[in-house]
Design a protein around this motif. Sequence first.
Motif, PDB file in Angstrom:
ATOM      1  N   THR A 169       0.798  -1.274   0.031  1.00 20.24           N
ATOM      2  CA  THR A 169      -0.098   0.049  -0.069  1.00 20.24           C
ATOM      3  C   THR A 169       0.966   1.277  -0.032  1.00 20.24           C
ATOM      4  O   THR A 169       2.158   1.179   0.029  1.00 20.24           O
ATOM      5  CB  THR A 169      -0.694  -0.094   1.270  1.00 20.24           C
ATOM      6  OG1 THR A 169      -1.733   1.002   1.068  1.00 20.24           O
ATOM      7  CG2 THR A 169      -0.226   0.161   2.600  1.00 20.24           C
ATOM      8  N   TRP A 206      -1.154  -0.343  -7.739  1.00 23.51           N
ATOM      9  CA  TRP A 206      -1.846   0.294  -6.825  1.00 23.51           C
ATOM     10  C   TRP A 206      -2.748   1.280  -7.505  1.00 23.51           C
ATOM     11  O   TRP A 206      -3.941   1.411  -6.996  1.00 23.51           O
ATOM     12  CB  TRP A 206      -0.926   1.048  -5.668  1.00 23.51           C
ATOM     13  CG  TRP A 206      -1.823   1.768  -4.974  1.00 23.51           C
ATOM     14  CD1 TRP A 206      -2.075   1.040  -3.354  1.00 23.51           C
ATOM     15  CD2 TRP A 206      -2.218   3.033  -4.696  1.00 23.51           C
ATOM     16  NE1 TRP A 206      -2.893   1.860  -2.821  1.00 23.51           N
ATOM     17  CE2 TRP A 206      -2.936   3.070  -3.473  1.00 23.51           C
ATOM     18  CE3 TRP A 206      -2.252   3.943  -5.609  1.00 23.51           C
ATOM     19  CZ2 TRP A 206      -3.571   4.352  -3.091  1.00 23.51           C
ATOM     20  CZ3 TRP A 206      -3.092   5.079  -4.824  1.00 23.51           C
ATOM     21  CH2 TRP A 206      -3.669   5.242  -3.822  1.00 23.51           C
ATOM     22  N   VAL A 241       4.641   3.080  -2.754  1.00 24.07           N
ATOM     23  CA  VAL A 241       3.996   1.966  -2.581  1.00 24.07           C
ATOM     24  C   VAL A 241       5.011   0.786  -2.210  1.00 24.07           C
ATOM     25  O   VAL A 241       5.719   0.441  -2.786  1.00 24.07           O
ATOM     26  CB  VAL A 241       3.367   1.331  -3.735  1.00 24.07           C
ATOM     27  CG1 VAL A 241       2.661   0.049  -3.614  1.00 24.07           C
ATOM     28  CG2 VAL A 241       2.276   2.192  -4.280  1.00 24.07           C
ATOM     29  N   CYS A 258       0.313   5.877   6.715  1.00 19.71           N
ATOM     30  CA  CYS A 258      -0.481   5.147   5.693  1.00 19.71           C
ATOM     31  C   CYS A 258      -1.799   5.682   5.406  1.00 19.71           C
ATOM     32  O   CYS A 258      -2.836   5.378   6.004  1.00 19.71           O
ATOM     33  CB  CYS A 258      -0.673   3.617   6.178  1.00 19.71           C
ATOM     34  SG  CYS A 258      -1.291   2.547   4.902  1.00 19.71           S
ATOM     35  N   ASN A 264      -5.069  -1.852  -0.753  1.00 18.00           N
ATOM     36  CA  ASN A 264      -3.754  -2.641  -0.860  1.00 18.00           C
ATOM     37  C   ASN A 264      -3.917  -3.891  -1.661  1.00 18.00           C
ATOM     38  O   ASN A 264      -5.264  -4.257  -1.772  1.00 18.00           O
ATOM     39  CB  ASN A 264      -3.500  -3.033   0.712  1.00 18.00           C
ATOM     40  CG  ASN A 264      -4.640  -3.741   1.576  1.00 18.00           C
ATOM     41  OD1 ASN A 264      -5.779  -3.559   1.410  1.00 18.00           O
ATOM     42  ND2 ASN A 264      -4.451  -4.773   2.393  1.00 18.00           N
TER      43      ASN A 264
END
Length: 328
Positions: A169, A206, A241, A258, A264
């Motif tokens: 993530t 992502w 990421v 985060c 994710n």
Amino acid sequence: MKLRDLPLVSLRTFAVVADSGSVTAAAQTLGVTHSAVSKQVKLLERWLGQALFILEGRRLVLTPFGDILSRKLGIALEDIAGACAYVQRQRERRTITVEAPATFAMYWLLPRVSVFRALEPQTDVWVSTRMTGQSPNFAGHDLVVMRGETAPATTRLNERVFLFREDMTVLSSPRLLAGKPLANPADITSHQLIESVTRPQDWQAWLKLANVNHAIVAGGHRFDHLFVAIQAVRDGLGSSVVPRNLFQMAIANHELACPFPHLNFQGEPYFAYFAGSNIDPAMKRFKEWLVREARSQDSGLTGSAAVLEHKKHRRSTTAKREPAKQRP
């Protein structure tokens, strides 16, 4: 062929000559004369019935048979050397040697080693790092951590234990987010996108997951390794990421943040390779601790919490082993 028939001195001499590419250099390494080395090589060639070297000009070159023997013998001798080093380390204070990928070692393993040392003060843990593309040194370590599904061929470290799978993530620095907040995934276009050469597809994966048109995203920093990229993120140069579970301690310490924890995807798994026997109690405890740390990270058991959990586990295990005391 029986082991007692193997000409071990000649085989060792041949391995040193093949590695150095020179009889003179091999003689210096072994501490013997040039003629002694030549004699052992000739004895081995006569025993095998095959030429192992040829001369090309003044250069000594392995024959195809010599190349096969050199590669196989090199692996076997490395395993023997590793086993001998392992036994030597048992003499007094127990030392466990671990090799792991650089980023895993720096951000996940090393911050936790002090926890294990507090629990097991008589056991040292020495950590070596391996860069992407380097071959693991199974012969020289008690434990090797590898990223990826591919199981290498190894004779000594033959027990493979799953640790965890990467949780990929976006991570940013709190300082950057304070100046350029991310209210929704499309806002990531206001950040410099930081990536590493060793993980070239992570941003595309992502952005596709977040349904962000990556065609409008341009610019950023590209570094040769992930640990360099994550340092740039910590310095507030942009976002990247990365495997969130490698950086849990940095997130808990507010060094990283985060912004989209639910956006994710799964990355590669990490496996630990151990020797298959449990003859060493310290190694057995380290293995159990390592697996527990890997499995407990989702519940946030790190640092002092991990120490308390480990002590509780040790108490319960001891209680099970000890027989109940008879009341008078």
